[in-house]
Design a protein around this motif. Sequence first.
Motif, PDB file in Angstrom:
ATOM      1  N   UNK A   1     -66.412  10.293 -51.676  1.00  0.00           N
ATOM      2  CA  UNK A   1     -67.660   9.603 -51.350  1.00  0.00           C
ATOM      3  C   UNK A   1     -68.737  10.656 -51.097  1.00  0.00           C
ATOM      4  N   UNK A   2     -69.812  10.594 -51.856  1.00  0.00           N
ATOM      5  CA  UNK A   2     -70.910  11.556 -51.716  1.00  0.00           C
ATOM      6  C   UNK A   2     -71.891  11.096 -50.642  1.00  0.00           C
ATOM      7  N   UNK A   3     -72.702  12.039 -50.152  1.00  0.00           N
ATOM      8  CA  UNK A   3     -73.689  11.674 -49.133  1.00  0.00           C
ATOM      9  C   UNK A   3     -74.691  10.662 -49.689  1.00  0.00           C
ATOM     10  N   UNK A   4     -75.416  10.026 -48.798  1.00  0.00           N
ATOM     11  CA  UNK A   4     -76.272   8.894 -49.160  1.00  0.00           C
ATOM     12  C   UNK A   4     -77.342   9.227 -50.206  1.00  0.00           C
ATOM     13  N   UNK A   5     -78.076  10.330 -50.088  1.00  0.00           N
ATOM     14  CA  UNK A   5     -79.097  10.577 -51.118  1.00  0.00           C
ATOM     15  C   UNK A   5     -78.504  10.700 -52.524  1.00  0.00           C
ATOM     16  N   UNK A   6     -77.414  11.437 -52.650  1.00  0.00           N
ATOM     17  CA  UNK A   6     -76.785  11.580 -53.975  1.00  0.00           C
ATOM     18  C   UNK A   6     -76.234  10.248 -54.452  1.00  0.00           C
ATOM     19  N   UNK A   7     -75.588   9.516 -53.547  1.00  0.00           N
ATOM     20  CA  UNK A   7     -75.001   8.228 -53.926  1.00  0.00           C
ATOM     21  C   UNK A   7     -76.073   7.254 -54.398  1.00  0.00           C
ATOM     22  N   UNK A   8     -77.174   7.173 -53.684  1.00  0.00           N
ATOM     23  CA  UNK A   8     -78.260   6.257 -54.076  1.00  0.00           C
ATOM     24  C   UNK A   8     -78.819   6.602 -55.450  1.00  0.00           C
ATOM     25  N   UNK A   9     -79.039   7.889 -55.689  1.00  0.00           N
ATOM     26  CA  UNK A   9     -79.576   8.337 -56.981  1.00  0.00           C
ATOM     27  C   UNK A   9     -78.623   7.995 -58.123  1.00  0.00           C
ATOM     28  N   UNK A  10     -77.343   8.277 -57.946  1.00  0.00           N
ATOM     29  CA  UNK A  10     -76.362   8.020 -58.996  1.00  0.00           C
ATOM     30  C   UNK A  10     -76.127   6.525 -59.203  1.00  0.00           C
ATOM     31  N   UNK A  11     -76.150   5.756 -58.107  1.00  0.00           N
ATOM     32  CA  UNK A  11     -76.022   4.295 -58.228  1.00  0.00           C
ATOM     33  C   UNK A  11     -77.173   3.727 -59.056  1.00  0.00           C
ATOM     34  N   UNK A  12     -78.392   4.208 -58.796  1.00  0.00           N
ATOM     35  CA  UNK A  12     -79.561   3.711 -59.534  1.00  0.00           C
ATOM     36  C   UNK A  12     -79.424   4.031 -61.028  1.00  0.00           C
ATOM     37  N   UNK A  13     -78.978   5.243 -61.344  1.00  0.00           N
ATOM     38  CA  UNK A  13     -78.784   5.604 -62.755  1.00  0.00           C
ATOM     39  C   UNK A  13     -77.703   4.741 -63.398  1.00  0.00           C
ATOM     40  N   UNK A  14     -76.642   4.505 -62.680  1.00  0.00           N
ATOM     41  CA  UNK A  14     -75.550   3.688 -63.220  1.00  0.00           C
ATOM     42  C   UNK A  14     -76.022   2.248 -63.449  1.00  0.00           C
TER      43      UNK A  14
END
Length: 174
Positions: free
Chosen positions: A9-22
């Motif tokens: 599980x990545x930290x929130x900023x990275x997770x949010x960015x990657x979720x948006x791209x996905x």
Amino acid sequence: MDPLVVTAVLDEPAQSRLDALRRRHFPPERNHLDAHVTLFHALPGEHEAEVAAALTAAVRRAPPEAVVGAPRLLGRGVAFRVDAPELLALRADLARTFGAWLTPQDRGKRELHVTVQNKVPPDRARDLRAALAGEAPAPTAVVALGLWRYRGGPWEPVATFPFAEVTGNRAPAP
């Protein structure tokens, strides 16, 4: 029994960015999950207690650092490479623990990535990889390990194992 999946599980900023791209680039009818870094694809479901115990022990350390690096072409999709030597070392330790349970796919895993697009025509994948190629590497931290049950498409969350914070000489939390 349905197999178990282990993720980082990545930290929130990275997770949010990657979720948006996905969400933007993954075919919606196939997108059952948030962006994720898979460490193990298919551990035997009947060994959930043993897997959970190993993950509990594995997170008794400071969170590993990682860098979400350059996008790479998967043929019919795009993934971001995740450079995380400490996480790969932790994964290798877990692989020794899970030894006999590992599938060939999990036995041979040597690099980490986050898929943001899959199952699209190759030209669409090439276009997205080209569009994302100029993005700067993004430092992140691995904040937890996730345990999931694979349900033939969607995954069902089982548990999250946060990494201990190590400050000064304090020992990690049990």
